[in-house]
Design a protein around this motif. Sequence first.
Motif, PDB file in Angstrom:
ATOM      1  N   LEU A  62       8.626   4.885   9.046  1.00  0.00           N
ATOM      2  CA  LEU A  62       7.663   3.946   8.445  1.00  0.00           C
ATOM      3  C   LEU A  62       8.202   3.362   7.144  1.00  0.00           C
ATOM      4  O   LEU A  62       8.067   2.166   6.884  1.00  0.00           O
ATOM      5  N   ALA A  63       8.782   4.238   6.324  1.00  0.00           N
ATOM      6  CA  ALA A  63       9.310   3.769   5.044  1.00  0.00           C
ATOM      7  C   ALA A  63      10.362   2.689   5.258  1.00  0.00           C
ATOM      8  O   ALA A  63      10.422   1.692   4.529  1.00  0.00           O
ATOM      9  N   CYS A 104       5.994   4.862   1.913  1.00  0.00           N
ATOM     10  CA  CYS A 104       5.581   5.994   2.736  1.00  0.00           C
ATOM     11  C   CYS A 104       6.399   7.224   2.368  1.00  0.00           C
ATOM     12  O   CYS A 104       7.630   7.198   2.421  1.00  0.00           O
ATOM     13  N   ASN A 105       5.698   8.280   1.982  1.00  0.00           N
ATOM     14  CA  ASN A 105       6.325   9.549   1.648  1.00  0.00           C
ATOM     15  C   ASN A 105       5.555  10.682   2.320  1.00  0.00           C
ATOM     16  O   ASN A 105       4.483  10.469   2.883  1.00  0.00           O
ATOM     17  N   SER A 106       6.105  11.872   2.234  1.00  0.00           N
ATOM     18  CA  SER A 106       5.397  13.044   2.754  1.00  0.00           C
ATOM     19  C   SER A 106       5.503  14.194   1.763  1.00  0.00           C
ATOM     20  O   SER A 106       6.368  14.216   0.887  1.00  0.00           O
ATOM     21  N   GLY A 158       0.818  -1.201   0.000  1.00  0.00           N
ATOM     22  CA  GLY A 158       0.000   0.000   0.000  1.00  0.00           C
ATOM     23  C   GLY A 158       0.848   1.245   0.000  1.00  0.00           C
ATOM     24  O   GLY A 158       2.080   1.194  -0.083  1.00  0.00           O
ATOM     25  N   VAL A 159       0.157   2.380   0.109  1.00  0.00           N
ATOM     26  CA  VAL A 159       0.821   3.685   0.086  1.00  0.00           C
ATOM     27  C   VAL A 159       0.318   4.509   1.262  1.00  0.00           C
ATOM     28  O   VAL A 159      -0.887   4.621   1.484  1.00  0.00           O
ATOM     29  N   ILE A 160       1.263   5.081   1.998  1.00  0.00           N
ATOM     30  CA  ILE A 160       0.936   6.045   3.043  1.00  0.00           C
ATOM     31  C   ILE A 160       1.568   7.375   2.659  1.00  0.00           C
ATOM     32  O   ILE A 160       2.756   7.437   2.336  1.00  0.00           O
ATOM     33  N   THR A 214      10.009   5.980  -2.126  1.00  0.00           N
ATOM     34  CA  THR A 214       9.603   5.822  -0.728  1.00  0.00           C
ATOM     35  C   THR A 214      10.629   6.491   0.177  1.00  0.00           C
ATOM     36  O   THR A 214      11.788   6.681  -0.210  1.00  0.00           O
ATOM     37  N   GLY A 215      10.183   6.888   1.370  1.00  0.00           N
ATOM     38  CA  GLY A 215      11.079   7.510   2.330  1.00  0.00           C
ATOM     39  C   GLY A 215      11.560   8.881   1.921  1.00  0.00           C
ATOM     40  O   GLY A 215      12.672   9.293   2.266  1.00  0.00           O
TER      41      GLY A 215
END
Length: 258
Positions: free
Chosen positions: A168-169, A179-181, A134-136, A242-243
């Motif tokens: 998380l990543a 997981c990215n921001s 999944g993706v966060i 990611t990350g």
Amino acid sequence: MKFNLENKVAIVTGGGSGIGRAISLTLAAQGAKVHIFELDQSKADGVIAEIQKNGGSAQAHTCNIAHQAEVKKEVDQITAKGSIDVLVNNAGIAHIGDVENTTEADFDKIYNVNIKGVYNCIHCSVPHMKTHGGVILNMASVAATVGINDRFAYSASKGAVLTMTYSLAKDYLEYNIRCNSISPGRVHTPFVDGYLKANFPGKEKEMFEKLSKTQPIGRMAAPQEVADLVLYLCSDEASFITGTDFPIDGGFIRLNGN
């Protein structure tokens, strides 16, 4: 079709207004079934109606993300019918003040929504994502990395969101969870208009221009511009990412003062 989210289930917190509204509409337009977590049911219902009018699929969930039991209840309801593929932690609150005039109550409020709320949503969603990936995507801020006057508690909260993203990543690479921001600069939302009306009556236009010019590019972002970046990062086209934190700030971080 590029950025296709057909058959994907997405949770968008704070999806009833501003940036969250644009994200909800954009993900739904690309085929995602969108679940909006909102405190204000009427705002969520308005976005749901707009999505459905355009042929999309969406559902509103009245939920205070600061309360884990409420988040778990809504997540369990969603996963009883399927998976969670995308979690967009967009909900957050602002605060103006330095460390001296930030009260304990102010700090606790910011913590409970901007930090604990993000944790609650991830904590409840990750076990379901571990089975299929999944993706966060977390909403950080330029305030997470750049000093901004009178944003002590807010900056601290967004710094936590940024470092949670990295952790998380790293922890969930083996489960194919990315997981990215995103770190926006100033974005023209109803919150900005309300803030100017409350604090600068009669001078809203003047102050809007002043705030706009704090971005080197000379204007604030539109919510849709942030939503388009969210769409990319949540799509398979971004499967190698990611990350990472992505500033969308009109040059604010790198170009101010240069």
